[in-house]
Design a protein around this motif. Structure first.
Motif, mmCIF file in Angstrom:
data_model
loop_
_atom_site.group_PDB
_atom_site.id
_atom_site.type_symbol
_atom_site.label_atom_id
_atom_site.label_comp_id
_atom_site.label_asym_id
_atom_site.label_seq_id
_atom_site.Cartn_x
_atom_site.Cartn_y
_atom_site.Cartn_z
ATOM 1 N N ASP A 1 0.827 -1.221 0.000
ATOM 2 C CA ASP A 1 0.000 0.000 0.000
ATOM 3 C C ASP A 1 0.861 1.271 0.000
ATOM 4 O O ASP A 1 1.818 1.386 0.772
ATOM 5 C CB ASP A 1 -0.917 0.003 1.228
ATOM 6 N N GLU B 1 0.963 8.154 9.338
ATOM 7 C CA GLU B 1 0.177 7.400 10.313
ATOM 8 C C GLU B 1 -0.384 6.121 9.693
ATOM 9 O O GLU B 1 -0.468 5.072 10.350
ATOM 10 C CB GLU B 1 -0.960 8.278 10.855
ATOM 11 N N ALA B 2 -0.759 6.190 8.415
ATOM 12 C CA ALA B 2 -1.271 5.005 7.711
ATOM 13 C C ALA B 2 -0.152 4.031 7.352
ATOM 14 O O ALA B 2 -0.428 2.924 6.893
ATOM 15 C CB ALA B 2 -2.008 5.444 6.441
ATOM 16 N N ASP B 3 1.091 4.438 7.526
ATOM 17 C CA ASP B 3 2.258 3.632 7.175
ATOM 18 C C ASP B 3 2.269 3.258 5.689
ATOM 19 O O ASP B 3 2.620 2.144 5.313
ATOM 20 C CB ASP B 3 2.350 2.376 8.052
ATOM 21 N N PHE B 4 1.878 4.222 4.854
ATOM 22 C CA PHE B 4 2.038 4.064 3.408
ATOM 23 C C PHE B 4 3.499 4.279 3.020
ATOM 24 O O PHE B 4 4.178 5.136 3.602
ATOM 25 C CB PHE B 4 1.229 5.130 2.651
ATOM 26 N N SER C 1 3.424 -8.395 2.943
ATOM 27 C CA SER C 1 2.663 -8.720 4.143
ATOM 28 C C SER C 1 2.896 -7.710 5.259
ATOM 29 O O SER C 1 3.901 -7.007 5.303
ATOM 30 C CB SER C 1 3.059 -10.104 4.640
ATOM 31 N N ALA C 2 1.930 -7.643 6.177
ATOM 32 C CA ALA C 2 2.076 -6.901 7.421
ATOM 33 C C ALA C 2 1.695 -7.850 8.548
ATOM 34 O O ALA C 2 0.761 -8.635 8.405
ATOM 35 C CB ALA C 2 1.173 -5.670 7.419
ATOM 36 N N PRO C 3 2.408 -7.806 9.661
ATOM 37 C CA PRO C 3 2.148 -8.776 10.728
ATOM 38 C C PRO C 3 0.831 -8.507 11.442
ATOM 39 O O PRO C 3 0.312 -7.387 11.427
ATOM 40 C CB PRO C 3 3.326 -8.565 11.677
ATOM 41 N N GLU C 4 0.288 -9.534 12.052
ATOM 42 C CA GLU C 4 -0.872 -9.349 12.931
ATOM 43 C C GLU C 4 -0.527 -8.299 13.986
ATOM 44 O O GLU C 4 0.568 -8.287 14.533
ATOM 45 C CB GLU C 4 -1.218 -10.672 13.634
ATOM 46 N N ALA D 1 -0.395 -5.123 13.298
ATOM 47 C CA ALA D 1 0.223 -3.958 12.663
ATOM 48 C C ALA D 1 -0.685 -2.733 12.676
ATOM 49 O O ALA D 1 -0.215 -1.624 12.502
ATOM 50 C CB ALA D 1 0.618 -4.283 11.223
ATOM 51 N N ALA D 2 -1.969 -2.936 12.862
ATOM 52 C CA ALA D 2 -2.871 -1.772 12.890
ATOM 53 C C ALA D 2 -2.856 -1.129 14.269
ATOM 54 O O ALA D 2 -3.458 -0.102 14.464
ATOM 55 C CB ALA D 2 -4.277 -2.202 12.522
#
Lengths: 253, 253
Positions: free
Chosen positions: A131, A156-159, A247-250, A252-253
């Motif tokens: 993303d 903040e969205a880590d784009f 991927s992003a780890p569980e 990550a949000a």
């Protein structure tokens, strides 16, 4: 009436990155309009009139293209990169919306091209592999406060972030402010790519950490890409690869 | 050792959107690896071995490509669209980073292509004509909570939004939840584009207001683009044009 407009993306510079669709449109055109360096890329031939114009006259150029097409001419509006990304397509539709209603009967197509961020990304690896956002850092047509707001929210969205027009002619200090803000938001330890004149003989790529980035690393021909928190560097003898995993780890949000 | 890997973007489907650079790499290749429908686009010829594999085996495919290149073969890794956008380039670099160190000596290039969001944008007008983001709505490799967080922040930033993989096979209800959330964030009165199979004979474009959008308007071959608050529709006899102007008013932040 057989006039048309093709708003065409010439890609970043290398002729091998021009799509056959764009090449075909240029073959059929009677007129090409565009910013001087883009029109300079078109080979002259009999029956083709080249109309090169200066930067920052996008609306006048769009009106000219629409008027010629209404007169039955076959007009290519030449953009570098992709015409739909910070380029001539939006300007032409602004002119169309403001213009006489008969222009809405014209045959208008947008022909996509390889946009600068994807050419730069390909050369460096795959920093836009997950993303991401694309932000025009020029404040010619929008308030600087909106640019800063978007930088904050994108961080903040880590784009991953691709920056077009990093150094505005009108306000050259803007990019220094953007880098300072990004360091505050993302920390110093984040890779950032400066990709100048990708796919041309002047191509120059440089990857540094955000803490080391300075405004003079970019000019008007530079595409800047900042990684997300997940972006990685692979060290190799031939030079580093910059990429963002899928991927992003569980959590990550 | 003369092996190499070219991770190549075939564009959205139309052969006139394949760059000459990609065509040249295919001419020189000994092997092509890729997802079945992408490899099916490559014309067979003597001296070229086609290795088609199923979806969701990206890492195995990447390892296969790296192994073959290490054996001196000239391997094209075929992606649709652009290989650097939610496609094979990131997967290959993940495999490279995890693999034996001698793989880092390999000649690896990424050849950009016309990515789905820019092909769809061109067909509809220029909805990505100003600041925008690209989000993969599949939660196969990242938590759904991260997707929702990014949607919230992208709406607050007033980005136009391009959505890849809108309907995840693993969780088909995700797109319905995304649409509900976007309606809450952006209101009903925002144009959204559903662009299916752009540039192929099955191409179908549909623009509705967000309040009328339903999950069944998208499938695995659909690109979805939601406008920003500035995105406009121009009504024409030949069909509407969707575009985002280049400017934002003072006070927009």
């Amino acid at each position: 009436m057989s006039g048309w407009i093709a708003i065409a993306g010439l890609g970043p510079g290398d002729e091998r990155l021009v799509t056959p669709e764009v090449t075909a449109a240029l073959t059929e055109a009677t007129d090409v309009v565009g910013y001087i360096p883009y029109v300079a890329r078109i080979a002259p031939r009999a029956g083709l009139t080249l109309h090169a114009s200066d930067n920052r006259v996008e609306l006048e150029r769009a009106v000219h293209a629409l008027e010629m097409a209404a007169q039955g001419r076959r007009v290519v509006v030449a953009s570098s990169g992709d015409p739909g990304v910070f380029a001539m397509a939006a300007a032409l539709f602004e002119a169309l919306e403001e213009g006489p209603s008969h222009w809405r009967d014209l045959d208008i197509r947008v022909l996509p091209g390889i946009t600068a961020m994807l050419a730069a990304s390909a050369r460096a690896g795959a920093p836009l592999g997950h993303d991401f956002c694309a932000i025009n850092l020029s404040d010619n047509l929008k308030p600087w406060a909106l640019i800063e707001k978007r930088l904050r929210l994108a961080a903040e969205a880590d784009f991953a972030m691709a920056f077009y027009n990093p150094r505005s002619q009108a306000r050259p200090e803007g990019f220094a402010r953007a880098l300072d803000l990004l360091r505050t938001l993302c920390g110093d330890d984040r890779p950032i790519l400066f990709a100048r004149a990708v796919s041309t003989p002047q191509e120059h790529l440089r990857i540094v950490m955000l803490g080391e980035a300075t405004p003079d690393m970019a000019d008007m021909r530079t595409m800047v890409i900042l990684g997300s928190s997940r972006t990685r560097l692979i060290v190799r003898p031939a030079g580093p690869i910059l990429y963002t995993p899928r991927s992003a780890p569980e959590g990550a949000a």
